[in-house]
Design a protein around this motif. Structure first.
Motif, PDB file in Angstrom:
ATOM      1  N   LYS A  72     -22.657  62.140  66.045  1.00 56.77           N
ATOM      2  CA  LYS A  72     -24.094  61.900  65.884  1.00 56.77           C
ATOM      3  C   LYS A  72     -24.356  60.581  65.152  1.00 56.77           C
ATOM      4  N   VAL A  73     -23.403  60.138  64.338  1.00 55.65           N
ATOM      5  CA  VAL A  73     -23.495  58.821  63.701  1.00 55.65           C
ATOM      6  C   VAL A  73     -23.032  57.742  64.671  1.00 55.65           C
ATOM      7  N   VAL A  74     -21.904  57.976  65.307  1.00 56.64           N
ATOM      8  CA  VAL A  74     -21.265  56.935  66.127  1.00 56.64           C
ATOM      9  C   VAL A  74     -22.056  56.603  67.387  1.00 56.64           C
ATOM     10  N   ALA A  75     -22.483  57.621  68.142  1.00 58.08           N
ATOM     11  CA  ALA A  75     -23.056  57.375  69.467  1.00 58.08           C
ATOM     12  C   ALA A  75     -24.365  56.573  69.430  1.00 58.08           C
ATOM     13  N   PRO A  76     -25.358  56.942  68.608  1.00 55.15           N
ATOM     14  CA  PRO A  76     -26.587  56.136  68.596  1.00 55.15           C
ATOM     15  C   PRO A  76     -26.357  54.711  68.103  1.00 55.15           C
ATOM     16  N   ASN A  77     -25.512  54.541  67.079  1.00 53.82           N
ATOM     17  CA  ASN A  77     -25.236  53.195  66.588  1.00 53.82           C
ATOM     18  C   ASN A  77     -24.514  52.360  67.638  1.00 53.82           C
TER      19      ASN A  77
ATOM     20  N   ALA B 238     -32.603  54.921  71.902  1.00 48.83           N
ATOM     21  CA  ALA B 238     -31.349  55.018  71.149  1.00 48.83           C
ATOM     22  C   ALA B 238     -31.602  54.904  69.652  1.00 48.83           C
ATOM     23  N   ARG B 239     -32.501  53.996  69.276  1.00 49.90           N
ATOM     24  CA  ARG B 239     -32.805  53.824  67.851  1.00 49.90           C
ATOM     25  C   ARG B 239     -33.450  55.076  67.263  1.00 49.90           C
TER      26      ARG B 239
END
Length: 408
Positions: free
Chosen positions: A343-348, A379-380
């Motif tokens: 959840k941290v990696v994918a949107p960033n 995405a943001r």
């Protein structure tokens, strides 16, 4: 773990990809035109005819309700099996709705499958599974920092055979949509409970209940996301039957954790598809455009970004597949660190890849001509949805430190 997909999944991948090629991608411009016409007519909050046509075709093709693992409903796919299909769906801004696999309906259907009574399922789950209605999830509040869900101030108070609901919610996705007929509402039934995670409950609130008022729609970077959108909603002395409670009083956090795990991983799967399409656009554009006597694809900075984008996308994909595998094998609770990580990696990752693609497109990248600006806005936003980066990083660190505290 083995990242190779089974023949069943490969077949579904081919079928979903073919459906996207034949129907969904060509419908993107049609959808935009229909929504623009609706806005000019003064009401964007109505279903686009092309979307309903896509849904009929997907259902007829057997590409319907592909999520819902461990359920008699849906296609009977595990999270790991659904992951590559969700990625393909995520490549289009029309998303997974043609396949009846879009948020927040997927999370709400998961909730109803797991926690609803047979009567609740008959009334709300069945029409959702059939794509006849849509739903919303009312949790976030404007007056408190909702990154800490124990801050929720909305009240659910029993009065005889009814619950009286009062609260102020926002970012309630889908509440503007006339197809949205039911909300899952989170509020406090026992604000004085010693355990702050047992103060909250979830309850079913039909949209047409007196006292439910949609205050306004909430654009994201100027996009209204009609006809779905996001809404600010007031609940003023809303009365629903006691039978509308989910699982029982004080079980809200328990339900939230069961609901948000699959929802988070679905978002991440779709973001990989978004990033893949952005990378494709970046490569195609860089091969066509010439600056300072050379194609952009021959510029060192462009090649570096293309390489890094490929690395980042594949890293994120492997993390997502690993999280899906762990959810399937040990359950959502034991997979919570892996879910938090993706959840941290994918949107960033998606934000960065889309940003690089926008740079290659120059001024056109921030226009509506290439779809990158809308993709970035989405995405943001997902760095907040289902918990902000900071909360997930904190949880990851606590679990990591916990291993060493156990050794002391």
């Amino acid at each position: 773990m083995d990242f190779h997909h089974s023949d069943k999944v490969k077949n579904l991948q081919q079928r979903v990809a073919a459906f996207m090629d034949e129907y969904v991608y060509p419908a993107e411009d049609v959808f935009a035109q229909q929504m623009d016409a609706a806005r000019k007519a003064g009401n964007a909050w109505q279903p686009a005819p092309v979307m309903e046509t896509l849904k009929e075709r997907a259902r007829a093709a057997g590409l319907w309700n592909l999520f819902l693992p461990e359920s008699q409903y849906g296609a009977g796919l595990t999270n790991l099996e659904y992951a590559p299909l969700c990625e393909i769906m995520g490549r289009s801004p029309l998303g997974a709705e043609p396949f009846n696999c879009s948020a927040p309906d997927t999370g709400n259907m998961e909730t109803l499958v797991r926690y609803a009574t047979p009567e609740q399922q008959k009334q709300w789950l069945v029409p959702l599974l059939e794509g006849k209605i849509r739903s919303g999830f009312a949790m976030t509040e404007p007056e408190v920092a909702s990154s800490d869900a124990t801050n929720i101030q909305s009240r659910i108070e029993r009065d005889g055979d009814e619950y009286v609901i009062n609260g102020h919610k926002w970012w309630t996705s889908g509440a503007n949509d006339p197809r949205c007929k039911i909300l899952i509402f989170m509020g406090k039934t026992d604000p004085g409970h010693a355990n702050r995670h047992q103060q909250q409950s979830m309850i079913l609130v039909p949209m047409d209940t007196p006292g439910v008022k949609v205050v306004r729609h909430l654009p994201v970077f100027g996009y209204d996301d009609a006809p779905h959108g996001h809404a600010e909603v007031l609940f003023e002395n809303v009365r629903v039957p006691v039978s509308n409670i989910l699982l029982g009083e004080g079980r809200g956090f328990e339900i939230a954790q069961g609901r948000l795990g699959p929802g988070r991983i679905h978002h991440c799967m779709r973001l990989i598809g978004v990033a893949e399409r952005a990378l494709e656009a970046m490569c195609r554009r860089s091969l066509k455009r010439v600056a300072f006597g050379r194609r952009l694809a021959e510029q060192g900075v462009t090649r570096e970004r293309i390489a890094n984008a490929r690395i980042m996308i594949d890293q994120a994909r492997f993390l997502v597949l690993n999280a899906a595998h762990k959810m399937d094998t040990v359950g959502n609770k034991d997979a919570r660190q892996e879910i938090a990580m993706i959840k941290v990696v994918a949107p960033n990752m998606a934000c960065q890849v889309i940003d690089w693609a926008m740079q290659v497109h120059g001024g056109g990248g921030v226009s509506e001509d290439f779809g990158l600006a809308r993709a970035y806005a989405n995405a943001r936003t997902l760095r907040f949805a289902d918990g902000p980066d900071e909360v997930h990083r904190n949880a990851i660190a606590k679990m990591e430190l916990g291993r060493y505290l156990e050794q002391e």
